[in-house]
Design a protein around this motif. Structure first.
Motif, PDB file in Angstrom:
ATOM      1  N   UNK A  58      30.343  34.977  53.878  1.00 28.15           N
ATOM      2  CA  UNK A  58      29.645  34.865  52.755  1.00 28.15           C
ATOM      3  C   UNK A  58      30.440  33.591  51.375  1.00 28.15           C
ATOM      4  N   UNK A  59      29.714  33.220  50.863  1.00 28.01           N
ATOM      5  CA  UNK A  59      30.079  31.787  50.064  1.00 28.01           C
ATOM      6  C   UNK A  59      29.128  32.156  49.018  1.00 28.01           C
ATOM      7  N   UNK A  60      30.455  32.115  47.590  1.00 34.80           N
ATOM      8  CA  UNK A  60      29.863  32.832  46.024  1.00 34.80           C
ATOM      9  C   UNK A  60      29.374  33.888  45.636  1.00 34.80           C
ATOM     10  N   UNK A  61      30.057  34.373  44.606  1.00 35.69           N
ATOM     11  CA  UNK A  61      30.229  35.615  44.343  1.00 35.69           C
ATOM     12  C   UNK A  61      29.917  35.869  42.979  1.00 35.69           C
ATOM     13  N   UNK A  62      29.547  37.051  42.523  1.00 37.17           N
ATOM     14  CA  UNK A  62      29.571  36.994  40.788  1.00 37.17           C
ATOM     15  C   UNK A  62      30.565  37.580  39.890  1.00 37.17           C
ATOM     16  N   UNK A  63      31.602  36.733  40.373  1.00 34.06           N
ATOM     17  CA  UNK A  63      32.729  36.788  39.460  1.00 34.06           C
ATOM     18  C   UNK A  63      33.016  35.870  38.376  1.00 34.06           C
ATOM     19  N   UNK A  64      33.706  36.184  37.778  1.00 36.74           N
ATOM     20  CA  UNK A  64      34.469  35.102  36.673  1.00 36.74           C
ATOM     21  C   UNK A  64      36.473  35.537  36.538  1.00 36.74           C
ATOM     22  N   UNK A  65      36.820  33.718  36.411  1.00 40.13           N
ATOM     23  CA  UNK A  65      36.996  32.833  37.489  1.00 40.13           C
ATOM     24  C   UNK A  65      36.601  32.802  38.741  1.00 40.13           C
ATOM     25  N   UNK A  66      35.962  31.840  39.650  1.00 37.34           N
ATOM     26  CA  UNK A  66      36.550  32.145  40.904  1.00 37.34           C
ATOM     27  C   UNK A  66      35.187  32.403  42.031  1.00 37.34           C
ATOM     28  N   UNK A  67      33.727  32.071  41.361  1.00 37.96           N
ATOM     29  CA  UNK A  67      32.025  32.135  41.556  1.00 37.96           C
ATOM     30  C   UNK A  67      32.252  31.249  43.211  1.00 37.96           C
ATOM     31  N   UNK A  68      32.923  30.337  43.350  1.00 35.68           N
ATOM     32  CA  UNK A  68      32.544  29.582  44.720  1.00 35.68           C
ATOM     33  C   UNK A  68      33.654  30.231  45.914  1.00 35.68           C
ATOM     34  N   UNK A  69      33.690  31.639  45.706  1.00 30.40           N
ATOM     35  CA  UNK A  69      34.899  31.671  46.707  1.00 30.40           C
ATOM     36  C   UNK A  69      34.332  31.922  48.469  1.00 30.40           C
TER      37      UNK A  69
ATOM     38  N   UNK B 103      29.231  40.713  24.589  1.00 28.78           N
ATOM     39  CA  UNK B 103      28.200  41.904  26.051  1.00 28.78           C
ATOM     40  C   UNK B 103      28.724  40.432  27.303  1.00 28.78           C
ATOM     41  N   UNK B 104      28.496  40.513  28.327  1.00 30.48           N
ATOM     42  CA  UNK B 104      28.871  40.173  29.641  1.00 30.48           C
ATOM     43  C   UNK B 104      27.435  39.718  30.384  1.00 30.48           C
ATOM     44  N   UNK B 105      27.687  38.301  30.683  1.00 34.13           N
ATOM     45  CA  UNK B 105      26.310  37.471  32.017  1.00 34.13           C
ATOM     46  C   UNK B 105      26.324  38.328  33.148  1.00 34.13           C
ATOM     47  N   UNK B 106      25.597  38.504  34.243  1.00 33.69           N
ATOM     48  CA  UNK B 106      25.115  38.908  35.659  1.00 33.69           C
ATOM     49  C   UNK B 106      26.717  38.629  36.397  1.00 33.69           C
ATOM     50  N   UNK B 107      27.734  37.963  36.127  1.00 30.62           N
ATOM     51  CA  UNK B 107      29.177  38.539  36.901  1.00 30.62           C
ATOM     52  C   UNK B 107      30.535  38.710  36.241  1.00 30.62           C
ATOM     53  N   UNK B 108      30.523  39.787  37.462  1.00 33.98           N
ATOM     54  CA  UNK B 108      32.209  40.322  36.198  1.00 33.98           C
ATOM     55  C   UNK B 108      33.326  39.367  36.046  1.00 33.98           C
ATOM     56  N   UNK B 109      33.947  39.762  34.816  1.00 34.95           N
ATOM     57  CA  UNK B 109      34.058  39.541  34.684  1.00 34.95           C
ATOM     58  C   UNK B 109      36.019  39.513  34.690  1.00 34.95           C
ATOM     59  N   UNK B 110      37.262  38.386  34.330  1.00 35.99           N
ATOM     60  CA  UNK B 110      38.507  39.028  34.551  1.00 35.99           C
ATOM     61  C   UNK B 110      39.191  38.109  32.743  1.00 35.99           C
ATOM     62  N   UNK B 111      39.512  38.889  32.464  1.00 38.25           N
ATOM     63  CA  UNK B 111      39.734  38.341  30.917  1.00 38.25           C
ATOM     64  C   UNK B 111      40.934  38.185  30.506  1.00 38.25           C
ATOM     65  N   UNK B 112      41.732  37.218  30.468  1.00 39.50           N
ATOM     66  CA  UNK B 112      43.215  37.292  30.637  1.00 39.50           C
ATOM     67  C   UNK B 112      43.609  37.081  29.756  1.00 39.50           C
ATOM     68  N   UNK B 113      44.445  38.686  29.178  1.00 32.49           N
ATOM     69  CA  UNK B 113      45.302  39.396  28.035  1.00 32.49           C
ATOM     70  C   UNK B 113      46.482  39.808  28.445  1.00 32.49           C
ATOM     71  N   UNK B 114      46.716  40.243  26.944  1.00 33.20           N
ATOM     72  CA  UNK B 114      48.566  40.359  26.501  1.00 33.20           C
ATOM     73  C   UNK B 114      48.207  41.923  26.650  1.00 33.20           C
ATOM     74  N   UNK B 115      48.947  43.497  27.632  1.00 38.14           N
ATOM     75  CA  UNK B 115      48.620  44.294  27.640  1.00 38.14           C
ATOM     76  C   UNK B 115      50.150  44.887  26.942  1.00 38.14           C
ATOM     77  N   UNK B 116      50.252  45.539  25.706  1.00 36.93           N
ATOM     78  CA  UNK B 116      51.222  45.987  25.176  1.00 36.93           C
ATOM     79  C   UNK B 116      50.539  47.636  24.601  1.00 36.93           C
ATOM     80  N   UNK B 117      52.164  48.107  25.039  1.00 36.44           N
ATOM     81  CA  UNK B 117      52.049  49.632  24.136  1.00 36.44           C
ATOM     82  C   UNK B 117      52.506  50.110  22.998  1.00 36.44           C
TER      83      UNK B 117
END
Length: 403
Positions: A272-283, A339-353
């Motif tokens: 496969x080439x190109x997947x429905x994710x952000x970032x990283x579509x050209x995998x 709202x998100x578009x048609x690709x799974x998004x991976x949003x960089x975040x700070x996770x705190x308790x």
């Protein structure tokens, strides 16, 4: 062409991925490896009845009534036992780990005695038979199976194997992962970049992801955007015995993105080439002759590392015999998200308790896929599924923990 969903891409990448066989290595080199065969005890531990305390080896029948005086007849230390026999009214000074002498059936701790002039002690407290003695074989005996195949050799497992007199262990062979960076713009860390060049950073992060998941990285260096040079580097990686070839950059559709063409000329069967994710579509994923797996990562540093976390890590685990467990947790959003578009998004975040014990995920303000400083600051990724509706602050979300 429709983009491949992330779950399907991962399933196809891992299809048929299994441990690579076994090898025998010295115990000193086995840390972090995965057992291929059981670890068997080659001796009993402890090999003799041993004292668990500093004190005196005595006969319990001699101290049924206290105070009482006993004659001190010798000493038993770790590595040098008392060779005589303890008789009625006698005691042997003994230290932790030392063999319990013949005739003694208990150990009296030294705090419950008083040393007298000459060779005698006064016992101030009774002690029951068998106290403070570690019986031979308490931990394990010759022939016991101590560790099963599949166990990752952590500090406790290594110490156990050593205690059972195993100088070598049978482990799953480490997958070799060749990492090839491509691009005229790249120079190695420590070099002086030209006016149109940047430092190659992807290899360092990818190699650490390989190490953390049980693989061995092979640095294939930096190759210029020339198809013949890329072909040569691919061939060198195969000759080095690579099980996985990871390319970084050159997998998009620009005039200088030549990795796909070079791999095709080397006989790669594209999966496969190109997947429905952000970032990283050209995998990109495929197989070279000799069953060398290919994973083509994007060149943007953040895209490259996130794809390595999501795809390369589970692949290396599968080949090295490890069970891959992504650290995905429930959290709540700190701010509203659109709202998100048609690709799974991976949003960089700070996770705190939070004070209530829940995790709160705060997206970083800039999500550009070239910003390594933001990725280093983030300790997790907010996962937004394709076509997700707007979400308000406080709404539940899933986070993929990076650290």
């Amino acid at each position: 062409m429709a983009l491949l969903p992330v779950e399907e891409a991962l399933a196809r990448l891992l299809a048929g991925a299994a441990p690579l066989g076994e090898e025998t290595i010295p115990l000193a080199q086995a840390g972090g490896r995965v057992l291929a065969r059981p670890v068997i005890a080659h001796q009993t531990q402890p090999p003799f009845d041993a004292s668990a305390m500093d004190g005196y080896a005595i006969r319990a029948a001699d101290v049924l009534s206290v105070p009482v005086e006993l004659k001190l007849i010798g000493e038993s230390a770790a590595g040098k036992r008392f060779s005589g026999v303890v008789a009625n009214g006698e005691a042997v000074r003994i230290f932790t780990g030392a063999p319990v002498p013949q005739g003694a059936d208990t150990v009296l701790i030294q705090e419950n005695t008083k040393r007298l002039a000459g060779d005698s002690i006064r016992v101030l407290q009774t002690v029951a038979q068998g106290r403070n003695i570690r019986r031979a074989g308490l931990d394990f005996a010759v022939g016991d199976v101590l560790l099963e195949p599949g166990r990752v050799l952590d500090p406790a497992a290594l110490s156990l194997a050593a205690a059972a007199n195993n100088a070598e262990l049978h482990v799953v062979r480490q997958p070799k992962v060749a990492i090839l960076a491509t691009g005229n713009e790249l120079v190695a860390p420590g070099e002086n970049p030209g006016p149109d060049q940047i430092i190659a950073s992807n290899t360092s992060g990818i190699a650490e992801i390989v190490r953390l998941n049980g693989g061995m990285s092979l640095d294939s260096g930096i190759v210029r955007d020339r198809i013949e040079d890329i072909e040569t580097a691919i061939g060198t990686a195969i000759e080095m015995g690579a099980d996985i070839l990871v390319t970084s950059g050159g997998v998009s559709v620009g005039d200088h993105d030549l990795v796909h063409a070079a791999l095709t000329r080397r006989g790669m069967k594209l999966d496969f080439w190109k997947i429905a994710m952000r970032p990283g579509k050209p995998l990109m994923s495929g197989i070279l002759p000799g069953k060398v797996r290919v994973l083509g990562l994007p060149g943007n540093p953040v895209s490259s590392l996130i794809c390595a976390h999501l795809f390369l890590a589970p692949l290396v685990c599968a080949l090295s015999g490890r069970h891959y467990r992504p650290d995905i947790r429930a959290a709540r959003l700190a701010i509203d998200l659109p709202a998100n578009d048609s690709r799974r998004d991976h949003i960089r975040a700070e996770i705190a308790l939070a004070e209530n014990g829940e995790l709160v995920a705060t997206p970083l303000p800039l999500q550009d896929s070239s910003m390594l400083s933001a990725l280093a600051r983030a300790n997790g990724l907010i996962i937004r599924e394709p076509d997700a509706q707007p979400a308000r602050a406080g709404a539940p979300c899933e986070v993929f923990m990076l650290r």
